[in-house]
Write a protein that holds these residues in place. Structure first.
Motif, mmCIF file in Angstrom:
data_model
loop_
_atom_site.group_PDB
_atom_site.id
_atom_site.type_symbol
_atom_site.label_atom_id
_atom_site.label_comp_id
_atom_site.label_asym_id
_atom_site.label_seq_id
_atom_site.Cartn_x
_atom_site.Cartn_y
_atom_site.Cartn_z
ATOM 1 N N CYS A 10 -69.647 59.419 58.769
ATOM 2 C CA CYS A 10 -69.745 60.849 59.052
ATOM 3 C C CYS A 10 -68.433 61.364 59.619
ATOM 4 O O CYS A 10 -67.553 60.586 59.965
ATOM 5 C CB CYS A 10 -70.872 61.123 60.047
ATOM 6 S SG CYS A 10 -70.655 60.308 61.649
ATOM 7 N N ALA A 11 -68.363 62.673 59.746
ATOM 8 C CA ALA A 11 -67.233 63.301 60.420
ATOM 9 C C ALA A 11 -67.414 63.163 61.925
ATOM 10 O O ALA A 11 -68.543 63.159 62.434
ATOM 11 C CB ALA A 11 -67.139 64.763 60.035
ATOM 12 N N VAL A 23 -77.451 58.425 60.340
ATOM 13 C CA VAL A 23 -76.771 58.494 59.049
ATOM 14 C C VAL A 23 -77.539 57.621 58.069
ATOM 15 O O VAL A 23 -77.795 56.442 58.352
ATOM 16 C CB VAL A 23 -75.304 58.005 59.148
ATOM 17 C CG1 VAL A 23 -74.656 57.958 57.782
ATOM 18 C CG2 VAL A 23 -74.508 58.883 60.102
ATOM 19 N N LYS A 24 -77.894 58.211 56.926
ATOM 20 C CA LYS A 24 -78.564 57.460 55.868
ATOM 21 C C LYS A 24 -77.656 57.437 54.648
ATOM 22 O O LYS A 24 -77.181 58.490 54.206
ATOM 23 C CB LYS A 24 -79.899 58.101 55.506
ATOM 24 C CG LYS A 24 -80.934 57.991 56.607
ATOM 25 C CD LYS A 24 -82.256 58.585 56.169
ATOM 26 C CE LYS A 24 -83.298 58.450 57.270
ATOM 27 N NZ LYS A 24 -84.571 59.047 56.873
ATOM 28 N N ILE A 25 -77.428 56.243 54.135
ATOM 29 C CA ILE A 25 -76.611 56.032 52.937
ATOM 30 C C ILE A 25 -77.416 55.132 52.015
ATOM 31 O O ILE A 25 -77.888 54.060 52.441
ATOM 32 C CB ILE A 25 -75.254 55.385 53.285
ATOM 33 C CG1 ILE A 25 -74.457 56.304 54.221
ATOM 34 C CG2 ILE A 25 -74.463 55.070 52.020
ATOM 35 C CD1 ILE A 25 -73.188 55.676 54.767
ATOM 36 N N ALA A 26 -77.572 55.535 50.770
ATOM 37 C CA ALA A 26 -78.358 54.751 49.810
ATOM 38 C C ALA A 26 -77.862 53.307 49.770
ATOM 39 O O ALA A 26 -76.660 53.044 49.729
ATOM 40 C CB ALA A 26 -78.260 55.377 48.427
ATOM 41 N N VAL A 33 -75.271 56.534 65.118
ATOM 42 C CA VAL A 33 -73.894 56.700 65.584
ATOM 43 C C VAL A 33 -73.952 57.355 66.957
ATOM 44 O O VAL A 33 -74.676 58.338 67.154
ATOM 45 C CB VAL A 33 -73.072 57.579 64.616
ATOM 46 C CG1 VAL A 33 -71.629 57.693 65.076
ATOM 47 C CG2 VAL A 33 -73.149 57.030 63.188
ATOM 48 N N TYR A 34 -73.194 56.810 67.902
ATOM 49 C CA TYR A 34 -73.188 57.307 69.275
ATOM 50 C C TYR A 34 -71.753 57.630 69.679
ATOM 51 O O TYR A 34 -70.822 56.929 69.288
ATOM 52 C CB TYR A 34 -73.704 56.237 70.245
ATOM 53 C CG TYR A 34 -74.953 55.517 69.813
ATOM 54 C CD1 TYR A 34 -76.208 55.981 70.178
ATOM 55 C CD2 TYR A 34 -74.878 54.343 69.058
ATOM 56 C CE1 TYR A 34 -77.360 55.297 69.811
ATOM 57 C CE2 TYR A 34 -76.024 53.658 68.677
ATOM 58 C CZ TYR A 34 -77.255 54.136 69.057
ATOM 59 O OH TYR A 34 -78.384 53.454 68.689
ATOM 60 N N VAL A 42 -71.800 52.161 66.772
ATOM 61 C CA VAL A 42 -72.776 52.248 65.684
ATOM 62 C C VAL A 42 -73.684 51.031 65.727
ATOM 63 O O VAL A 42 -73.219 49.895 65.865
ATOM 64 C CB VAL A 42 -72.076 52.333 64.310
ATOM 65 C CG1 VAL A 42 -73.104 52.324 63.183
ATOM 66 C CG2 VAL A 42 -71.197 53.580 64.221
ATOM 67 N N THR A 43 -74.989 51.291 65.600
ATOM 68 C CA THR A 43 -75.985 50.234 65.465
ATOM 69 C C THR A 43 -76.913 50.610 64.315
ATOM 70 O O THR A 43 -76.883 51.737 63.834
ATOM 71 C CB THR A 43 -76.855 50.079 66.743
ATOM 72 O OG1 THR A 43 -77.667 51.239 66.912
ATOM 73 C CG2 THR A 43 -76.005 49.816 67.975
ATOM 74 N N ASP A 44 -77.763 49.668 63.927
ATOM 75 C CA ASP A 44 -78.870 50.039 63.043
ATOM 76 C C ASP A 44 -79.731 51.032 63.813
ATOM 77 O O ASP A 44 -79.794 50.997 65.050
ATOM 78 C CB ASP A 44 -79.695 48.811 62.660
ATOM 79 C CG ASP A 44 -79.030 47.952 61.597
ATOM 80 O OD1 ASP A 44 -78.064 48.415 60.943
ATOM 81 O OD2 ASP A 44 -79.494 46.812 61.409
#
Length: 107
Positions: A10-11, A23-26, A33-34, A42-44
């Motif tokens: 992401c931005a 954030v979801k990405i195929a 994101v924190y 970033v974590t799951d």
């Protein structure tokens, strides 16, 4: 690190201080994101105990994210469990910020 080793999430401006951003990405699990104390982490997004979304139902306090379902707590810097009932750590990712974008390296 070559750009091909990184996954853009992401931005920078999409993430608010102290609030998890999903954030979801195929083809990948959802990511959380924190932005805390000037750094990105970033974590799951799914809690390892009950699979609740940490972004949708979690509570971020400093570097700790608490799951809203059963109140397990994780350290967003490492993914380590801070408080039960969770016993398995969250997957955490190395973060790189380049040209106003947040990237992770999948390891």
């Amino acid at each position: 690190m070559p750009q091909s080793d990184l996954l853009r999430l992401c931005a920078v401006e999409a993430v608010s201080e102290g609030a998890p951003f999903q954030v979801k990405i195929a083809g990948y699990p959802a990511f959380a994101v924190y932005f805390v104390e000037g750094e990105f982490y970033v974590t799951d997004d799914a809690c390892t105990h009950g699979a609740a979304s940490l972004c949708d139902e979690g509570d971020l306090n400093g570097f700790h994210i608490e799951c809203g379902w059963h109140f397990g707590v994780f350290d967003i810097r490492t993914g380590e469990v801070v408080s039960r009932p969770a016993t398995c750590p969250l997957k955490s990712y190395p973060v790189t910020v380049q040209e106003g974008e947040v990237y992770i390296r999948l390891v």
